[in-house]
Motif scaffolding. Structure first.
Motif, mmCIF file in Angstrom:
data_model
loop_
_atom_site.group_PDB
_atom_site.id
_atom_site.type_symbol
_atom_site.label_atom_id
_atom_site.label_comp_id
_atom_site.label_asym_id
_atom_site.label_seq_id
_atom_site.Cartn_x
_atom_site.Cartn_y
_atom_site.Cartn_z
ATOM 1 N N TYR A 35 0.854 -1.191 0.000
ATOM 2 C CA TYR A 35 0.000 0.000 0.000
ATOM 3 C C TYR A 35 0.890 1.242 0.000
ATOM 4 C CZ TYR A 35 -3.682 -3.263 1.132
ATOM 5 O OH TYR A 35 -4.569 -4.312 1.085
ATOM 6 N N THR A 36 0.610 2.144 -0.909
ATOM 7 C CA THR A 36 1.375 3.376 -1.008
ATOM 8 C C THR A 36 0.899 4.366 0.045
ATOM 9 O OG1 THR A 36 1.646 3.060 -3.378
ATOM 10 C CG2 THR A 36 2.000 5.289 -2.546
ATOM 11 N N LEU A 37 1.834 5.050 0.696
ATOM 12 C CA LEU A 37 1.514 6.130 1.631
ATOM 13 C C LEU A 37 1.865 7.449 0.965
ATOM 14 C CD1 LEU A 37 0.700 7.258 4.411
ATOM 15 C CD2 LEU A 37 3.097 6.947 5.106
ATOM 16 N N ARG A 38 0.865 8.328 0.862
ATOM 17 C CA ARG A 38 1.087 9.677 0.348
ATOM 18 C C ARG A 38 0.858 10.674 1.467
ATOM 19 N NH1 ARG A 38 -1.987 9.640 -5.391
ATOM 20 N NH2 ARG A 38 -3.729 10.099 -4.011
ATOM 21 N N VAL A 39 1.731 11.663 1.532
ATOM 22 C CA VAL A 39 1.619 12.753 2.501
ATOM 23 C C VAL A 39 1.666 14.054 1.712
ATOM 24 C CG1 VAL A 39 2.683 13.898 4.475
ATOM 25 C CG2 VAL A 39 2.681 11.396 4.343
ATOM 26 N N GLY A 40 0.600 14.834 1.805
ATOM 27 C CA GLY A 40 0.552 16.093 1.068
ATOM 28 C C GLY A 40 0.667 15.896 -0.437
ATOM 29 N N GLY A 41 0.149 14.770 -0.942
ATOM 30 C CA GLY A 41 0.176 14.492 -2.365
ATOM 31 C C GLY A 41 1.445 13.849 -2.875
ATOM 32 N N GLN A 42 2.451 13.662 -2.007
ATOM 33 C CA GLN A 42 3.727 13.065 -2.402
ATOM 34 C C GLN A 42 3.858 11.649 -1.831
ATOM 35 O OE1 GLN A 42 6.029 14.710 -4.395
ATOM 36 N NE2 GLN A 42 4.416 16.236 -4.560
ATOM 37 N N GLU A 43 4.302 10.711 -2.672
ATOM 38 C CA GLU A 43 4.581 9.365 -2.177
ATOM 39 C C GLU A 43 5.785 9.410 -1.247
ATOM 40 O OE1 GLU A 43 5.085 6.084 -4.845
ATOM 41 O OE2 GLU A 43 3.333 6.680 -6.019
ATOM 42 N N VAL A 44 5.628 8.867 -0.043
ATOM 43 C CA VAL A 44 6.737 8.868 0.912
ATOM 44 C C VAL A 44 7.174 7.460 1.309
ATOM 45 C CG1 VAL A 44 6.201 11.155 1.815
ATOM 46 C CG2 VAL A 44 5.220 9.135 2.916
ATOM 47 N N GLY A 45 6.393 6.441 0.943
ATOM 48 C CA GLY A 45 6.772 5.086 1.297
ATOM 49 C C GLY A 45 5.714 4.078 0.939
ATOM 50 N N VAL A 46 6.026 2.826 1.223
ATOM 51 C CA VAL A 46 5.125 1.707 0.958
ATOM 52 C C VAL A 46 4.935 0.929 2.251
ATOM 53 C CG1 VAL A 46 4.823 -0.448 -0.319
ATOM 54 C CG2 VAL A 46 5.817 1.545 -1.452
ATOM 55 N N VAL A 56 -4.517 -9.208 9.260
ATOM 56 C CA VAL A 56 -3.567 -8.590 8.341
ATOM 57 C C VAL A 56 -3.210 -7.214 8.884
ATOM 58 C CG1 VAL A 56 -3.165 -7.794 5.990
ATOM 59 C CG2 VAL A 56 -4.461 -9.887 6.393
ATOM 60 N N TYR A 57 -1.917 -6.929 8.909
ATOM 61 C CA TYR A 57 -1.392 -5.739 9.562
ATOM 62 C C TYR A 57 -0.201 -5.220 8.764
ATOM 63 C CZ TYR A 57 1.523 -3.314 13.015
ATOM 64 O OH TYR A 57 2.317 -2.416 13.665
ATOM 65 N N GLY A 58 -0.045 -3.916 8.718
ATOM 66 C CA GLY A 58 1.127 -3.307 8.090
ATOM 67 C C GLY A 58 1.498 -2.020 8.792
ATOM 68 N N ARG A 59 2.802 -1.671 8.737
ATOM 69 C CA ARG A 59 3.265 -0.464 9.425
ATOM 70 C C ARG A 59 4.484 0.083 8.709
ATOM 71 N NH1 ARG A 59 6.723 0.265 14.573
ATOM 72 N NH2 ARG A 59 5.988 2.245 15.375
ATOM 73 N N ILE A 60 4.582 1.407 8.680
ATOM 74 C CA ILE A 60 5.787 2.075 8.215
ATOM 75 C C ILE A 60 6.182 3.073 9.293
ATOM 76 C CG2 ILE A 60 4.580 3.846 6.869
ATOM 77 C CD1 ILE A 60 6.934 3.526 4.797
ATOM 78 N N HIS A 61 7.480 3.158 9.559
ATOM 79 C CA HIS A 61 7.980 3.966 10.673
ATOM 80 C C HIS A 61 9.093 4.870 10.137
ATOM 81 C CE1 HIS A 61 9.391 3.850 15.144
ATOM 82 N NE2 HIS A 61 9.567 5.025 14.613
ATOM 83 N N PHE A 62 8.916 6.168 10.331
ATOM 84 C CA PHE A 62 9.907 7.162 9.922
ATOM 85 C C PHE A 62 10.530 7.768 11.176
ATOM 86 C CE2 PHE A 62 6.555 7.005 6.778
ATOM 87 C CZ PHE A 62 7.235 6.966 5.577
ATOM 88 N N ARG A 63 11.817 8.167 11.071
ATOM 89 C CA ARG A 63 12.491 8.736 12.237
ATOM 90 C C ARG A 63 13.595 9.679 11.786
ATOM 91 N NH1 ARG A 63 16.703 7.686 15.986
ATOM 92 N NH2 ARG A 63 16.043 7.707 18.148
ATOM 93 N N VAL A 67 17.422 5.429 12.079
ATOM 94 C CA VAL A 67 18.191 4.315 12.620
ATOM 95 C C VAL A 67 17.761 3.061 11.866
ATOM 96 C CG1 VAL A 67 18.505 5.295 14.926
ATOM 97 C CG2 VAL A 67 16.507 3.891 14.461
ATOM 98 N N TYR A 68 18.489 1.983 12.058
ATOM 99 C CA TYR A 68 18.161 0.732 11.388
ATOM 100 C C TYR A 68 16.705 0.362 11.653
ATOM 101 C CZ TYR A 68 18.226 -4.117 9.981
ATOM 102 O OH TYR A 68 17.945 -5.304 9.366
ATOM 103 N N GLY A 69 15.992 -0.011 10.598
ATOM 104 C CA GLY A 69 14.603 -0.439 10.737
ATOM 105 C C GLY A 69 13.600 0.686 10.565
ATOM 106 N N THR A 70 14.069 1.908 10.342
ATOM 107 C CA THR A 70 13.161 3.029 10.113
ATOM 108 C C THR A 70 13.505 3.690 8.781
ATOM 109 O OG1 THR A 70 14.526 4.728 11.177
ATOM 110 C CG2 THR A 70 13.002 3.500 12.592
ATOM 111 N N GLU A 71 12.565 4.461 8.288
ATOM 112 C CA GLU A 71 12.773 5.264 7.088
ATOM 113 C C GLU A 71 13.156 6.668 7.538
ATOM 114 O OE1 GLU A 71 12.494 4.022 3.994
ATOM 115 O OE2 GLU A 71 11.930 2.066 4.798
ATOM 116 N N PRO A 72 13.928 7.401 6.740
ATOM 117 C CA PRO A 72 14.269 8.778 7.117
ATOM 118 C C PRO A 72 13.039 9.684 7.073
ATOM 119 C CG PRO A 72 15.211 8.241 4.970
ATOM 120 C CD PRO A 72 14.588 6.991 5.501
ATOM 121 N N LEU A 73 12.864 10.462 8.105
ATOM 122 C CA LEU A 73 11.756 11.426 8.161
ATOM 123 C C LEU A 73 12.260 12.727 7.537
ATOM 124 C CD1 LEU A 73 8.907 12.152 9.022
ATOM 125 C CD2 LEU A 73 9.788 12.702 11.289
#
Length: 101
Positions: A35-46, A56-63, A67-73
């Motif tokens: 599932y695509t995540l858009r923030v303010g009209g821009q794709e920021v992650g999947v 069924v569960y999904g999560r994306i984590h920005f920081r 650090v390892y296991g997160t996406e850059p915020l």
């Protein structure tokens, strides 16, 4: 929930302290898949949703700093429209508050 997937649910969280800023989005009760995540009209992650303990569960984590296991915020979610898409269809959306706690 936009009504496309009646049982779909999501939650977005913002956390800040003197050492880090974190933002995460969780989805559940959706078919397994990407599932695509858009923030303010821009794709920021999947968000990859998968079956776990019968649900069924999904999560994306920005920081920031990342650090390892997160996406850059490297974007600002506060005050923006958040959208979760299945293919090209918005299934979840919310106006994220400017003053997220």
């Amino acid at each position: 929930n936009t009504g496309v997937l009646n049982n779909a649910r999501g939650e977005a969280r913002w956390d800040i302290n003197t050492h880090r800023v974190e933002f995460s989005v969780e989805i559940e009760d959706v078919p397994a898949g990407a599932y695509t995540l858009r923030v303010g009209g821009q794709e920021v992650g999947v968000i990859n949703a998968f079956a776990m303990h019968g649900e069924v569960y999904g999560r994306i984590h920005f920081r920031d700093p990342d650090v390892y296991g997160t996406e850059p915020l490297d974007f600002e979610p506060r005050g923006q429209k958040l959208e979760v898409l299945q293919a090209n269809t918005v299934i979840l959306e919310v106006e994220f508050p400017q003053q997220a706690q």
